[in-house]
Design a protein around this motif. Structure first.
Motif, PDB file in Angstrom:
ATOM      1  N   LYS A 160      -3.032  -1.371  10.940  1.00 31.88           N
ATOM      2  CA  LYS A 160      -2.340  -2.065  12.034  1.00 31.88           C
ATOM      3  C   LYS A 160      -1.200  -2.931  11.497  1.00 31.88           C
ATOM      4  N   ASP A 161      -1.349  -3.447  10.260  1.00 30.42           N
ATOM      5  CA  ASP A 161      -0.338  -4.328   9.673  1.00 30.42           C
ATOM      6  C   ASP A 161       0.237  -3.663   8.429  1.00 30.42           C
ATOM      7  N   ILE A 162       1.203  -2.779   8.642  1.00 34.01           N
ATOM      8  CA  ILE A 162       1.742  -1.990   7.537  1.00 34.01           C
ATOM      9  C   ILE A 162       2.457  -2.865   6.504  1.00 34.01           C
ATOM     10  N   LYS A 163       3.170  -3.886   6.939  1.00 32.42           N
ATOM     11  CA  LYS A 163       3.889  -4.738   5.982  1.00 32.42           C
ATOM     12  C   LYS A 163       2.920  -5.437   5.036  1.00 32.42           C
ATOM     13  N   GLN A 164       1.850  -6.002   5.561  1.00 29.46           N
ATOM     14  CA  GLN A 164       0.859  -6.688   4.728  1.00 29.46           C
ATOM     15  C   GLN A 164       0.207  -5.708   3.746  1.00 29.46           C
ATOM     16  N   THR A 165      -0.134  -4.529   4.239  1.00 31.08           N
ATOM     17  CA  THR A 165      -0.798  -3.545   3.387  1.00 31.08           C
ATOM     18  C   THR A 165       0.125  -3.051   2.283  1.00 31.08           C
ATOM     19  N   VAL A 166       1.364  -2.748   2.616  1.00 29.70           N
ATOM     20  CA  VAL A 166       2.313  -2.285   1.607  1.00 29.70           C
ATOM     21  C   VAL A 166       2.564  -3.380   0.571  1.00 29.70           C
ATOM     22  N   GLN A 167       2.741  -4.610   1.005  1.00 28.94           N
ATOM     23  CA  GLN A 167       2.957  -5.713   0.058  1.00 28.94           C
ATOM     24  C   GLN A 167       1.763  -5.873  -0.880  1.00 28.94           C
ATOM     25  N   PHE A 168       0.549  -5.743  -0.353  1.00 23.72           N
ATOM     26  CA  PHE A 168      -0.657  -5.836  -1.177  1.00 23.72           C
ATOM     27  C   PHE A 168      -0.631  -4.770  -2.274  1.00 23.72           C
ATOM     28  N   TYR A 169      -0.377  -3.519  -1.900  1.00 22.78           N
ATOM     29  CA  TYR A 169      -0.371  -2.433  -2.887  1.00 22.78           C
ATOM     30  C   TYR A 169       0.799  -2.547  -3.855  1.00 22.78           C
ATOM     31  N   GLU A 170       1.940  -3.029  -3.392  1.00 18.48           N
ATOM     32  CA  GLU A 170       3.065  -3.244  -4.308  1.00 18.48           C
ATOM     33  C   GLU A 170       2.673  -4.232  -5.407  1.00 18.48           C
ATOM     34  N   LYS A 171       2.014  -5.310  -5.031  1.00 11.09           N
ATOM     35  CA  LYS A 171       1.607  -6.314  -6.021  1.00 11.09           C
ATOM     36  C   LYS A 171       0.466  -5.800  -6.893  1.00 11.09           C
ATOM     37  N   ALA A 172      -0.514  -5.144  -6.287  1.00  8.16           N
ATOM     38  CA  ALA A 172      -1.663  -4.654  -7.050  1.00  8.16           C
ATOM     39  C   ALA A 172      -1.264  -3.558  -8.035  1.00  8.16           C
ATOM     40  N   MET A 173      -0.354  -2.673  -7.610  1.00 10.26           N
ATOM     41  CA  MET A 173       0.052  -1.547  -8.443  1.00 10.26           C
ATOM     42  C   MET A 173       1.316  -1.836  -9.257  1.00 10.26           C
ATOM     43  N   THR A 188       0.061   9.580  -5.033  1.00  8.36           N
ATOM     44  CA  THR A 188       0.897   8.889  -4.066  1.00  8.36           C
ATOM     45  C   THR A 188      -0.021   8.208  -3.068  1.00  8.36           C
ATOM     46  N   ILE A 189       0.176   6.905  -2.893  1.00  6.93           N
ATOM     47  CA  ILE A 189      -0.523   6.163  -1.854  1.00  6.93           C
ATOM     48  C   ILE A 189       0.453   6.063  -0.694  1.00  6.93           C
ATOM     49  N   ALA A 190       0.119   6.719   0.408  1.00  9.44           N
ATOM     50  CA  ALA A 190       0.942   6.674   1.606  1.00  9.44           C
ATOM     51  C   ALA A 190       0.329   5.644   2.548  1.00  9.44           C
ATOM     52  N   VAL A 191       1.173   4.889   3.214  1.00  9.33           N
ATOM     53  CA  VAL A 191       0.703   3.884   4.160  1.00  9.33           C
ATOM     54  C   VAL A 191       1.420   4.128   5.482  1.00  9.33           C
ATOM     55  N   GLY A 192       0.629   4.332   6.531  1.00  8.79           N
ATOM     56  CA  GLY A 192       1.194   4.571   7.847  1.00  8.79           C
ATOM     57  C   GLY A 192       0.643   3.579   8.851  1.00  8.79           C
ATOM     58  N   SER A 193       1.468   3.208   9.793  1.00 11.74           N
ATOM     59  CA  SER A 193       0.978   2.325  10.850  1.00 11.74           C
ATOM     60  C   SER A 193       0.117   3.146  11.816  1.00 11.74           C
ATOM     61  N   LEU A 208      -7.392   8.605  17.373  1.00 11.10           N
ATOM     62  CA  LEU A 208      -8.184   9.516  16.551  1.00 11.10           C
ATOM     63  C   LEU A 208      -9.061   8.760  15.571  1.00 11.10           C
ATOM     64  N   ILE A 209      -8.564   7.635  15.112  1.00 12.98           N
ATOM     65  CA  ILE A 209      -9.343   6.805  14.204  1.00 12.98           C
ATOM     66  C   ILE A 209      -9.164   5.352  14.596  1.00 12.98           C
ATOM     67  N   GLU A 210     -10.128   4.565  14.219  1.00 16.45           N
ATOM     68  CA  GLU A 210     -10.024   3.117  14.369  1.00 16.45           C
ATOM     69  C   GLU A 210     -10.116   2.546  12.961  1.00 16.45           C
ATOM     70  N   PRO A 211      -8.970   2.206  12.332  1.00 25.50           N
ATOM     71  CA  PRO A 211      -9.009   1.764  10.940  1.00 25.50           C
ATOM     72  C   PRO A 211      -9.772   0.448  10.791  1.00 25.50           C
ATOM     73  N   LYS A 212     -10.880   0.522  10.096  1.00 30.66           N
ATOM     74  CA  LYS A 212     -11.705  -0.658   9.861  1.00 30.66           C
ATOM     75  C   LYS A 212     -12.082  -0.775   8.392  1.00 30.66           C
ATOM     76  N   GLY A 213     -11.453  -0.001   7.555  1.00 32.91           N
ATOM     77  CA  GLY A 213     -11.843   0.010   6.158  1.00 32.91           C
ATOM     78  C   GLY A 213     -12.980   0.986   5.957  1.00 32.91           C
ATOM     79  N   SER A 214     -13.290   1.229   4.720  1.00 37.42           N
ATOM     80  CA  SER A 214     -14.309   2.217   4.415  1.00 37.42           C
ATOM     81  C   SER A 214     -15.227   1.716   3.324  1.00 37.42           C
ATOM     82  N   THR A 215     -16.507   1.860   3.549  1.00 39.52           N
ATOM     83  CA  THR A 215     -17.456   1.552   2.483  1.00 39.52           C
ATOM     84  C   THR A 215     -18.012   2.832   1.901  1.00 39.52           C
ATOM     85  N   GLY A 216     -17.589   3.995   2.431  1.00 38.55           N
ATOM     86  CA  GLY A 216     -18.050   5.274   1.926  1.00 38.55           C
ATOM     87  C   GLY A 216     -17.069   5.924   0.977  1.00 38.55           C
ATOM     88  N   THR A 217     -15.890   5.365   0.846  1.00 35.49           N
ATOM     89  CA  THR A 217     -14.857   5.892  -0.036  1.00 35.49           C
ATOM     90  C   THR A 217     -14.326   4.755  -0.893  1.00 35.49           C
TER      91      THR A 217
END
Length: 132
Positions: A11-24, A44-49, A61-70
């Protein structure tokens, strides 16, 4: 068959992309305001809203809530050094650096969407050989 990318829907693509930019320690390439990619030599880590899901036939189709199975795993040169950086990016540390029975030193944490991320460094002779 070749795995092309791993896509995170958020839902928050800017926050997610910034997190991965810093982590990676990479800069994302933005294709639209709803889609960006971070590329390494191996993945390639793709991030989509969530809005991009309309293009696949339905917004719900999905409700992004994070995953504990992956777990998204990254081989890093020094997991303890990475931990110093990661603990400033997230308060969701699941496991501080720990040497696992299979020979990897592992750091498990969550991204802003609740996805599990593992940074690991092989430390046993067998693990080092496996990843060399």
């Amino acid at each position: 068959m070749k795995l092309a990318s791993l896509r995170i829907i958020t839902k928050d693509i800017k926050q997610t992309v910034q997190f991965y930019e810093k982590a990676m320690e990479l800069t994302a390439q933005w294709f639209t305001e709803d889609f960006a990619e971070l590329k390494t030599s191996s993945i390639t880590i793709a991030v989509g809203s969530t809005r991009t899901m309309k293009m696949f036939g339905g917004e719900h189709l999905i409700e992004p809530k994070g995953s504990t199975g992956t777990i998204i795993e990254f081989l890093v040169s020094d997991v303890d050094e990475e931990y110093e950086k990661i603990k400033t990016l997230t308060h969701h540390i699941v496991q501080e650096p720990t040497t696992m029975p299979w020979g990897n030193r592992s750091l498990l944490f969550c991204d802003p969407n609740g996805n599990l991320i593992n940074f690991f460094t092989p430390v046993s002779a067998e693990a080092i050989q496996k990843f060399s």
